[in-house]
Design a protein around this motif. Structure first.
Motif, PDB file in Angstrom:
ATOM      1  N   ALA A 176      36.888  19.087  48.340  1.00 61.87           N
ATOM      2  CA  ALA A 176      37.745  20.235  48.659  1.00 61.87           C
ATOM      3  C   ALA A 176      37.990  20.359  50.156  1.00 61.87           C
ATOM      4  O   ALA A 176      37.072  20.191  50.958  1.00 61.87           O
ATOM      5  N   LYS A 177      39.244  20.659  50.498  1.00 61.75           N
ATOM      6  CA  LYS A 177      39.578  20.960  51.889  1.00 61.75           C
ATOM      7  C   LYS A 177      39.304  22.449  52.088  1.00 61.75           C
ATOM      8  O   LYS A 177      39.882  23.295  51.401  1.00 61.75           O
ATOM      9  N   LEU A 178      38.406  22.756  52.996  1.00 61.04           N
ATOM     10  CA  LEU A 178      37.982  24.143  53.204  1.00 61.04           C
ATOM     11  C   LEU A 178      38.888  24.835  54.217  1.00 61.04           C
ATOM     12  O   LEU A 178      39.086  24.321  55.317  1.00 61.04           O
ATOM     13  N   GLU A 179      39.449  25.974  53.804  1.00 59.66           N
ATOM     14  CA  GLU A 179      40.369  26.715  54.692  1.00 59.66           C
ATOM     15  C   GLU A 179      39.946  28.177  54.795  1.00 59.66           C
ATOM     16  O   GLU A 179      39.648  28.807  53.779  1.00 59.66           O
ATOM     17  N   PRO A 180      39.952  28.736  56.026  1.00 57.93           N
ATOM     18  CA  PRO A 180      39.675  30.163  56.167  1.00 57.93           C
ATOM     19  C   PRO A 180      40.884  30.996  55.727  1.00 57.93           C
ATOM     20  O   PRO A 180      42.027  30.539  55.860  1.00 57.93           O
ATOM     21  N   CYS A 181      40.621  32.179  55.184  1.00 60.48           N
ATOM     22  CA  CYS A 181      41.727  33.079  54.834  1.00 60.48           C
ATOM     23  C   CYS A 181      41.307  34.519  55.111  1.00 60.48           C
ATOM     24  O   CYS A 181      40.165  34.784  55.495  1.00 60.48           O
ATOM     25  N   THR A 182      42.226  35.457  54.892  1.00 59.60           N
ATOM     26  CA  THR A 182      41.943  36.873  55.148  1.00 59.60           C
ATOM     27  C   THR A 182      41.623  37.599  53.850  1.00 59.60           C
ATOM     28  O   THR A 182      41.937  37.112  52.755  1.00 59.60           O
ATOM     29  N   THR A 183      41.025  38.757  53.980  1.00 61.67           N
ATOM     30  CA  THR A 183      40.723  39.609  52.822  1.00 61.67           C
ATOM     31  C   THR A 183      42.012  39.937  52.063  1.00 61.67           C
ATOM     32  O   THR A 183      42.039  39.956  50.829  1.00 61.67           O
ATOM     33  N   GLU A 184      43.101  40.178  52.825  1.00 60.81           N
ATOM     34  CA  GLU A 184      44.384  40.565  52.216  1.00 60.81           C
ATOM     35  C   GLU A 184      44.947  39.476  51.312  1.00 60.81           C
ATOM     36  O   GLU A 184      45.699  39.763  50.372  1.00 60.81           O
ATOM     37  N   GLN A 185      44.597  38.225  51.586  1.00 57.76           N
ATOM     38  CA  GLN A 185      45.089  37.121  50.757  1.00 57.76           C
ATOM     39  C   GLN A 185      44.410  37.072  49.388  1.00 57.76           C
ATOM     40  O   GLN A 185      44.889  36.396  48.482  1.00 57.76           O
TER      41      GLN A 185
ATOM     42  N   PRO B 244      43.358  39.994  47.148  1.00 57.80           N
ATOM     43  CA  PRO B 244      43.143  41.402  46.756  1.00 57.80           C
ATOM     44  C   PRO B 244      42.217  41.508  45.540  1.00 57.80           C
ATOM     45  O   PRO B 244      42.349  40.739  44.585  1.00 57.80           O
ATOM     46  N   ARG B 245      41.255  42.416  45.619  1.00 56.85           N
ATOM     47  CA  ARG B 245      40.288  42.633  44.528  1.00 56.85           C
ATOM     48  C   ARG B 245      40.289  44.110  44.158  1.00 56.85           C
ATOM     49  O   ARG B 245      40.587  44.953  45.004  1.00 56.85           O
ATOM     50  N   PRO B 246      39.940  44.442  42.917  1.00 56.14           N
ATOM     51  CA  PRO B 246      39.926  45.862  42.514  1.00 56.14           C
ATOM     52  C   PRO B 246      39.025  46.736  43.397  1.00 56.14           C
ATOM     53  O   PRO B 246      39.399  47.848  43.749  1.00 56.14           O
ATOM     54  N   ALA B 247      37.840  46.218  43.761  1.00 54.36           N
ATOM     55  CA  ALA B 247      36.910  47.013  44.586  1.00 54.36           C
ATOM     56  C   ALA B 247      37.028  46.583  46.045  1.00 54.36           C
ATOM     57  O   ALA B 247      37.071  45.389  46.340  1.00 54.36           O
ATOM     58  N   PRO B 248      37.068  47.554  46.961  1.00 54.11           N
ATOM     59  CA  PRO B 248      37.109  47.195  48.378  1.00 54.11           C
ATOM     60  C   PRO B 248      35.813  46.510  48.819  1.00 54.11           C
ATOM     61  O   PRO B 248      34.730  46.906  48.404  1.00 54.11           O
TER      62      PRO B 248
END
Length: 289
Positions: free
Chosen positions: A238-247, A249-253
């Protein structure tokens, strides 16, 4: 006479390691999962705890499905609040010390500094709110309690982030992992060792106990891959990539900042946990066996 300890949630990720450690140290353990004691039934808690007569109760049982809790509010509170009240009442009646395992989710996770034990709580998710309710009930109903907040827990037994990443890293072409939430991954065995030290004292109160040092989920995954290649000889495609929380979205914050200050461990002269990277290495070595 060996010390009697009753453990709830004994089939869970932390509970299993707590039971194994206690047994290896010669404690007399009553390992309770749902079959042995339904924590949501006060009479049953009274009966099981009363008949065993433990000196210590370690309450690991919890509703930990963070996203599911957002829609099934009653279930979260039934287990984390009502269940904890029942265990607290029965433990108090038996004269037992009570250890309640709590979470970094009792904070809002928005602060820039690590949270210490006496910072104001402000949970944002139903899971966090229900665990905070459990804390309040323990503080109200127990005269001899330890509330132990931990974070990012993983271990040999049960599903967790480390096992998921080991699997996905070998299966997926690209793996995006959140890089804007930071915390301290905690190995169950290290946490169990801390609990063992704690129950031998009367230094009651609230504790933050996680492996020390800080990373993001992305940095944690980088370390998992690096250590697993070396220790287990695994190859990750797997190529590991950083992302943001906004990318994602989950039901619980999710808390952006889950870092906890170990003020109580220091001020009570207890042994702090080792770094999360050392804990991770030990876990992978345990998987290798």
């Amino acid at each position: 006479m060996s010390t009697k300890v009753l453990v709830t949630g004994a089939a869970g990720q932390l509970g299993r390691d707590v039971v194994l450690l206690l047994e290896s140290r010669g404690y007399e353990v009553l390992a309770c999962d749902r079959q042995e004691m339904d924590i949501t039934d006060l009479d049953q808690c009274d009966k099981v705890i009363g008949e065993f007569g433990p000196e210590v109760v370690i309450h690991c049982a919890a509703h930990t499905a963070v996203d599911a809790a957002e829609t099934d509010v009653d279930a979260a509170y039934l287990i984390n609040a009502v269940g904890t009240r029942n265990v607290a009442l029965a433990s108090e009646k038996a004269g037992a010390k009570l250890v309640y395992i709590s979470t970094d989710y009792v904070f809002d996770g928005q602060g820039s500094q690590p949270y210490h034990e006496y910072d104001n709580t402000d949970p944002k998710s139903i899971y966090g709110k229900s665990k905070r309710a459990g804390e309040i009930l323990v503080q109200t109903l127990s005269s001899k309690y330890f509330i132990v907040r931990t974070s990012w827990v993983y271990g040999k037994y049960g599903n967790n982030f480390v096992k998921t990443m080991l699997k996905f890293g070998q299966e997926k072409p690209v793996l995006q992992v959140v890089d804007d939430q930071k915390g301290s991954p905690t190995y169950t065995v290290d946490l169990a060792n801390f609990l063992l030290e704690l129950i031998g004292t009367e230094k009651y109160g609230i504790y933050h106990a996680s492996n020390t040092e800080v990373c993001t989920w992305y940095e944690f995954t980088q370390a998992i891959f690096a250590e697993a290649e070396e220790i287990l000889g695994l190859k990750f495609t797997a190529k590991l990539e950083p992302c943001t929380t906004e990318q994602f979205p989950r039901p619980a914050p999710r808390p952006r900042n889950s870092v906890m200050e170990h003020l109580s461990i220091r001020t009570n002269g207890l042994q702090d946990l080792r770094s999360w990277r050392e804990g991770l290495k030990s876990f992978l070595l345990e998987l290798k066996v």
